[in-house]
Design a protein around this motif. Structure first.
Motif, PDB file in Angstrom:
ATOM      1  N   UNK A 122      25.940  67.175  14.565  1.00  0.00           N
ATOM      2  CA  UNK A 122      24.852  66.668  13.729  1.00  0.00           C
ATOM      3  C   UNK A 122      24.332  67.772  12.806  1.00  0.00           C
ATOM      4  N   UNK A 123      24.092  68.944  13.357  1.00  0.00           N
ATOM      5  CA  UNK A 123      23.584  70.058  12.560  1.00  0.00           C
ATOM      6  C   UNK A 123      24.613  70.553  11.548  1.00  0.00           C
ATOM      7  N   UNK A 124      25.881  70.575  11.913  1.00  0.00           N
ATOM      8  CA  UNK A 124      26.914  71.026  10.980  1.00  0.00           C
ATOM      9  C   UNK A 124      27.008  70.093   9.779  1.00  0.00           C
ATOM     10  N   UNK A 125      26.943  68.787  10.016  1.00  0.00           N
ATOM     11  CA  UNK A 125      26.972  67.838   8.902  1.00  0.00           C
ATOM     12  C   UNK A 125      25.710  67.959   8.057  1.00  0.00           C
ATOM     13  N   UNK A 126      24.566  68.082   8.707  1.00  0.00           N
ATOM     14  CA  UNK A 126      23.310  68.246   7.975  1.00  0.00           C
ATOM     15  C   UNK A 126      23.306  69.525   7.157  1.00  0.00           C
ATOM     16  N   UNK A 127      23.841  70.584   7.731  1.00  0.00           N
ATOM     17  CA  UNK A 127      23.923  71.875   7.033  1.00  0.00           C
ATOM     18  C   UNK A 127      24.807  71.756   5.793  1.00  0.00           C
ATOM     19  N   UNK A 128      25.946  71.115   5.935  1.00  0.00           N
ATOM     20  CA  UNK A 128      26.848  70.945   4.790  1.00  0.00           C
ATOM     21  C   UNK A 128      26.201  70.100   3.693  1.00  0.00           C
ATOM     22  N   UNK A 129      25.518  69.038   4.083  1.00  0.00           N
ATOM     23  CA  UNK A 129      24.846  68.189   3.095  1.00  0.00           C
ATOM     24  C   UNK A 129      23.714  68.931   2.395  1.00  0.00           C
ATOM     25  N   UNK A 130      22.926  69.666   3.146  1.00  0.00           N
ATOM     26  CA  UNK A 130      21.804  70.400   2.568  1.00  0.00           C
ATOM     27  C   UNK A 130      22.285  71.423   1.543  1.00  0.00           C
ATOM     28  N   UNK A 131      23.291  72.213   1.906  1.00  0.00           N
ATOM     29  CA  UNK A 131      23.769  73.245   0.996  1.00  0.00           C
ATOM     30  C   UNK A 131      24.484  72.648  -0.208  1.00  0.00           C
ATOM     31  N   UNK A 132      25.173  71.540  -0.042  1.00  0.00           N
ATOM     32  CA  UNK A 132      25.799  70.877  -1.191  1.00  0.00           C
ATOM     33  C   UNK A 132      24.727  70.378  -2.161  1.00  0.00           C
ATOM     34  N   UNK A 133      23.662  69.821  -1.612  1.00  0.00           N
ATOM     35  CA  UNK A 133      22.555  69.353  -2.443  1.00  0.00           C
ATOM     36  C   UNK A 133      21.894  70.525  -3.172  1.00  0.00           C
ATOM     37  N   UNK A 134      21.690  71.623  -2.482  1.00  0.00           N
ATOM     38  CA  UNK A 134      21.072  72.791  -3.110  1.00  0.00           C
ATOM     39  C   UNK A 134      21.955  73.379  -4.209  1.00  0.00           C
ATOM     40  N   UNK A 135      23.263  73.405  -3.980  1.00  0.00           N
ATOM     41  CA  UNK A 135      24.163  73.917  -5.025  1.00  0.00           C
ATOM     42  C   UNK A 135      24.118  73.032  -6.266  1.00  0.00           C
ATOM     43  N   UNK A 136      24.127  71.726  -6.071  1.00  0.00           N
ATOM     44  CA  UNK A 136      24.068  70.812  -7.216  1.00  0.00           C
ATOM     45  C   UNK A 136      22.739  70.943  -7.946  1.00  0.00           C
ATOM     46  N   UNK A 137      21.664  71.054  -7.179  1.00  0.00           N
ATOM     47  CA  UNK A 137      20.347  71.209  -7.777  1.00  0.00           C
ATOM     48  C   UNK A 137      20.263  72.509  -8.574  1.00  0.00           C
ATOM     49  N   UNK A 138      20.838  73.585  -8.057  1.00  0.00           N
ATOM     50  CA  UNK A 138      20.813  74.873  -8.753  1.00  0.00           C
ATOM     51  C   UNK A 138      21.563  74.784 -10.085  1.00  0.00           C
ATOM     52  N   UNK A 139      22.696  74.122 -10.088  1.00  0.00           N
ATOM     53  CA  UNK A 139      23.466  73.981 -11.334  1.00  0.00           C
ATOM     54  C   UNK A 139      22.670  73.172 -12.347  1.00  0.00           C
TER      55      UNK A 139
END
Length: 190
Positions: A122-139
């Motif tokens: 659960x945490x690994x999937x949440x971690x991947x989703x969170x960081x993907x969202x942050x990368x997209x937001x940063x761009x």
């Protein structure tokens, strides 16, 4: 991409709160009780390693061993706090919650294993989703700031397209212009 200090603290606090709430809930379902002091100590025990690991994105290979260690630490803390409670009077059994010293029984090991495995996935999937969202937001934020801070960057050059003038004969002025291939000439057999 690394996390800033406030972001790390928020992630670690959320992780600690959820971990301790699940641990206390599971301990209560098992028939045990946990004092407020033990809960506060558990929050600190869960927060410190989570804060250290929250610097960057973590995968299942890092999350799983960290959860095994935190489960063991919380189990030992709750067991130790449980055996020191005045209502227990020195025994390790209260309300159906049985501990044979500090080593859990087979049923408790199975439950800890399931909890660690499910929580780690659960945490690994949440971690991947969170960081993907942050990368997209940063761009996207970089693009927005570049456009607003540098007006020349945001200027869109649109080429001027002159309308095409088609010379038509006056004789063809009455005909209808239709799309498609030109008509075919049919010959009639004699």
């Amino acid at each position: 991409m690394t996390a800033t200090m406030p972001f790390r603290a928020v992630r670690a606090a959320a992780f600690a709160a959820v971990s301790v709430a699940l641990g206390v809930g599971a301990h209560a379902v098992g028939g045990g009780s946990v004092s407020v002091v033990a809960v506060l100590m558990a929050l600190l025990i869960a927060f410190l390693p989570a804060h250290a690991l929250a610097r960057r994105e973590r995968t299942l290979a890092v999350i799983l061993p960290a959860l095994v260690a935190s489960q063991a630490a919380l189990h030992l803390l709750f067991t130790f706090a449980h055996t020191l409670e005045p209502s227990v009077a020195g025994s390790a059994m209260s309300g159906g919650h049985v501990h044979s010293g500090l080593v859990p029984g087979l049923g408790m090991l199975v439950m800890h294993g399931w909890a660690v495995a499910l929580t780690a996935v659960w945490l690994a999937h949440g971690e991947a989703l969170l960081w993907a969202l942050l990368r997209r937001l940063a761009v996207r934020l970089r693009i927005v700031f570049a456009v607003f801070l540098n007006p020349a960057y945001g200027a869109i050059v649109v080429p001027v397209i002159e309308p095409r003038v088609v010379a038509r004969s006056v004789l063809l002025g009455h005909s209808m212009g239709r799309r498609g291939p030109p008509g075919t000439v049919r010959t009639v057999p004699a």
